[in-house]
Design an enzyme around this catalytic site. Structure first.
Site, PDB file in Angstrom:
ATOM      1  N   SER A  80       0.849  -1.018  -0.079  1.00 41.12           N
ATOM      2  CA  SER A  80      -0.132   0.049   0.119  1.00 41.12           C
ATOM      3  C   SER A  80       0.861   1.241  -0.108  1.00 41.12           C
ATOM      4  O   SER A  80       1.814   1.449  -0.813  1.00 41.12           O
ATOM      5  CB  SER A  80      -0.797  -0.072   1.178  1.00 41.12           C
ATOM      6  OG  SER A  80      -1.935   0.861   1.101  1.00 41.12           O
ATOM      7  N   ASP A 129      -9.271  -4.771  -5.691  1.00 43.71           N
ATOM      8  CA  ASP A 129      -8.786  -3.835  -4.483  1.00 43.71           C
ATOM      9  C   ASP A 129      -9.566  -2.579  -4.610  1.00 43.71           C
ATOM     10  O   ASP A 129      -9.631  -1.811  -5.258  1.00 43.71           O
ATOM     11  CB  ASP A 129      -7.403  -3.689  -4.802  1.00 43.71           C
ATOM     12  CG  ASP A 129      -6.757  -3.295  -3.551  1.00 43.71           C
ATOM     13  OD1 ASP A 129      -7.489  -2.587  -2.626  1.00 43.71           O
ATOM     14  OD2 ASP A 129      -5.663  -3.835  -3.005  1.00 43.71           O
ATOM     15  N   HIS A 168      -7.752  -5.786  -0.109  1.00 42.25           N
ATOM     16  CA  HIS A 168      -6.547  -4.871  -0.151  1.00 42.25           C
ATOM     17  C   HIS A 168      -5.474  -5.588   0.089  1.00 42.25           C
ATOM     18  O   HIS A 168      -4.998  -6.181   0.864  1.00 42.25           O
ATOM     19  CB  HIS A 168      -6.715  -3.547   0.722  1.00 42.25           C
ATOM     20  CG  HIS A 168      -5.626  -2.763   0.595  1.00 42.25           C
ATOM     21  ND1 HIS A 168      -5.214  -2.249  -0.376  1.00 42.25           N
ATOM     22  CD2 HIS A 168      -4.838  -2.003   1.558  1.00 42.25           C
ATOM     23  CE1 HIS A 168      -4.428  -1.222  -0.540  1.00 42.25           C
ATOM     24  NE2 HIS A 168      -3.954  -1.226   0.880  1.00 42.25           N
TER      25      HIS A 168
END
Length: 506
Positions: free
Chosen positions: A208, A429, A457
Site C-alpha cells: 500500500s 482491490d 486490499h
C-alpha cells in the site's frame, strides 16, 4: 494507496492502506550512516527479536543539525545457512509501525520462507510508532460536522478552514518535524539504516503506502536495491484528479461484489433483498438526519460511506459484518458502523501521522470550489452507490488547506537502473485499483506484474498463490512468468488459503 490503505488499523486482522510520496531526483547520493550508528539489544519478552534505535537528521538538507530517533526491530533469518540477505518491510498506512509488526507479529505477517531466508527489518518511519518525536495533533483529524463533499462554496470554505486548523494544531503538537515527513525523507532514513547495518544492497517489501516508499527509494537509490516487491501499488505519477476517479470506481466495484455476494449467500443479513437499494435508502435517510447509535453519537451519511469502505477492504472476510451493520442501522441503531468507525478513524495517534504525512506528500492540485464540484460530479458518476468515497478523496480534499506546502508534484519519468522489480495488484482491490499496479509496473524499467484475481486490499497472505510468487521472487530475484495471474479459489474466504496461478497474455 493503500494510499490509500492507507494504513489505519481497521481491526487486529486487517488494515487500510494508502498512498504517499513526494518526488525526488534520481541518482541521489547514498545517505551517510546516522550519527551514533545502530546497536541492538534483545527485545523484552520477544525471543529472537532485536530492538534498536538510530539517529538521523531531522532535515536531510542540514545533516549536521538536529536529529530524531527511529525505532528499528530485526529478526535474523531462522535458517542461517539459507540466508540470502536483509529485507526491509513497510506495511503501509502511512502510520502503521513496522517495528511492532516485526517484533510481535512476524509469524502472521511473513511466510516461513521469508523468515527462514532473510534478516527481516522493520523501521518505524519518522513520526510513526516508537520513532520520536511522534506526530501529535491537538484537533481530531476527522470532524463529522465538516462534509468532505461540500454542496456550496461556503461548505468548501469550511472544509479548507478545518484542514488549516487541524494542520496548525499538528504543527503546535509536533514541532519542526511536521515539515520533514515526506517520503523522500523516509527513503533517506531507510538508506541510513542500510548503511548502519553495513549491507551494500537490501531487499524491500512494501504494501500500500509502502509501495510508494519503495518506488521513492528505488528512484533515489537504485544501486542499493537487491529485490523489491510492491503489493497494493499506487502510481504517484498519475494526477490526483484522475486518482480520485479511479479510487471511486474501485470502491464501487467492491461494493458491487458485496451486493452480489449477499444475493447469493443465504447467511447474509440482507439476503433476499436488493442490498444496493437498502444501502441507498439508508444513506439517503442519514443525509436527512444522522442514524442513531445506542449509547453513542449518531453517524452522518459520510461516516456511513467511509466506514462501509473500511469493511470493503477486508472483503470477503468482512462481508457478513457489513451486511449485519446495514441491517442493524436500518432498524435505527448504527452500533456496528460506529464500532468500525472508531477503529478506522478515531485513533488520534495513527490518524495524526496518516494525515500529516499524506498532506506533506500529496499535492491535491485543487483550484477552488468549482474544481472540487467538477471532481464530485465525476466521482459520483463512477460510484452511484458509494458516491465517490475513497481514501484518495479524503486525502486530497482534506489537504487543501494544510499549512505545510506539499512537495512538488510527482513526475511521470521512468524509474530505471534497478534489478527487476515485482509489482502486485488485485483485480478487485477497493483501495488501490489494479490499473495503478499496471501503470507503476510500466513506469519501472524491467519490472514485472503479478495479478491476484480476487477481493480485498493487497494480495500477500491473502492469496497463497501470490504469497508463493512474492516469496520466490524476493529470494531468487527471478520474476514470475509474464502474465501470471493468481486465481481465487471459489469459497475460500480466509487469508492465505486461496489461489492457484495461471499464465496468460495481459
Amino acid at each position: 494507496m493503500n494510499f490509500l490503505r492507507m494504513l489505519i488499523a481497521v481491526t487486529s486482522a486487517s488494515a487500510i492502506g494508502l498512498v504517499g510520496g513526494a518526488s525526488a531526483d534520481a541518482g541521489a547520493r547514498p545517505s551517510p550512516a546516522a550519527p551514533g550508528g545502530l546497536s541492538w539489544r534483545a527485545c523484552p519478552d520477544r525471543p529472537g527479536a532485536e530492538c534498536g534505535v538510530i539517529k538521523v537528521p531531522l532535515d536531510w538538507s542540514a545533516p549536521e543539525g538536529a536529529t530524531i530517533d527511529l525505532a528499528v526491530v530485526r529478526r535474523k533469518a531462522t535458517g542461517p545457512g539459507s540466508r540470502v540477505g536483509t529485507l526491509f518491510y513497510n506495511p503501509g498506512g502511512p502510520g502503521v509501525p513496522a517495528a511492532l509488526l516485526v517484533r510481535d507479529h512476524a509469524s502472521g505477517t511473513f511466510s516461513d520462507e521469508l523468515r527462514r531466508r532473510f534478516d527481516i527489518v522493520g523501521i518505524d518511519p519518522r513520526g510513526v510508532g516508537a520513532s520520536t518525536p511522534a506526530v501529535r495533533c491537538g484537533l481530531p483529524v476527522h470532524d463529522p460536522a465538516i462534509s468532505q463533499f461540500p454542496k456550496s462554496r461556503t461548505g468548501y470554505e469550511r472544509l479548507v478552514a478545518s484542514s488549516r486548523a487541524v494542520g496548525r494544531s499538528c504543527a503546535r503538537g509536533t514541532g519542526p518535524l511536521l515539515g520533514h515527513l515526506g517520503t523522500a525523507d523516509v527513503a533517506r532514513d531507510f538508506d541510513a539504516v542500510r548503511a548502519a547495518l553495513g549491507v551494500a544492497k537490501v531487499s524491500f517489501f512494501g504494501k500500500s503506502y509502502g509501495s510508494m516508499l519503495g518506488a521513492r527509494y528505488a528512484r533515489m537509490f537504485p544501486d542499493r536495491v537487491r529485490t523489491m516487491a510492491l503489493d497494493g501499488a499506487v502510481d504517484q505519477g498519475i494526477p490526483t484528479s484522475r486518482l480520485v476517479v479511479d479510487a471511486a470506481g474501485a470502491v464501487e466495484d467492491s461494493f458491487g461484489r458485496f451486493t452480489a455476494w449477499c444475493a447469493g449467500t443465504a447467511t447474509c443479513a440482507l439476503h433476499g433483498r436488493d442490498a444496493g437499494t437498502v444501502w441507498d435508502s439508508l444513506v439517503a435517510r442519514a443525509e436527512r438526519e444522522p442514524i442513531g447509535v445506542r449509547g453513542g453519537r449518531p453517524l452522518t451519511a459520510g461516516e456511513l460511506r467511509y466506514t462501509a469502505y473500511a469493511f470493503l477492504t477486508g472483503i470477503p472476510e468482512f462481508a457478513g459484518g457489513l451486511a449485519t451493520a446495514i441491517a442493524q442501522a436500518e432498524r435505527g441503531d448504527a452500533q456496528l458502523f460506529a464500532s468500525m468507525r472508531a477503529q478506522a478513524l478515531d485513533d488520534p495517534v495513527s490518524t495524526a501521522a496518516y494525515r500529516s504525512i499524506l498532506c506533506t506528500d500529496v499535492d491535491p492540485r485543487i483550484r477552488g470550489y468549482r474544481d472540487v464540484r467538477d471532481r464530485m460530479r465525476r466521482v459520483a458518476k463512477a460510484a452511484p452507490h458509494m458516491r465517490g468515497t475513497s481514501e484518495f478523496w479524503d486525502m486530497t480534499v482534506s489537504c487543501a488547506g494544510w499549512p505545510v506546502a506539499p512537495a512538488r508534484a510527482p513526475h511521470a519519468r521512468p524509474i530505471k537502473g534497478l534489478p527487476p522489480v515485482l509489482v502486485v495488484g488485485n483485480t478487485h482491490d477497493p483501495a488501490t485499483p489494479l490499473r495503478w499496479a499496471r501503470s507503476l509496473s510500466a513506469r519501472i524499467r524491467g519490472s514485472g506484474l503479478l495479478t491476484y484475481d480476487g477481493d480485498g486490499h493487497t494480495a500477500y497472505r491473502r492469496s497463497a498463490c501470490a504469497t508463493r510468487h512474492v516469496d520466490a521472487y524476493l529470494v531468487t530475484g527471478r520474476l514470475p512468468a509474464a502474465g501470471t495471474v493468481c486465481r481465487a479459489r471459489p469459497g475460500a474466504h480466509k487469508n492465505g488459503t486461496s489461489g492457484r496461478s495461471t499464465t496468460s497474455k495481459s
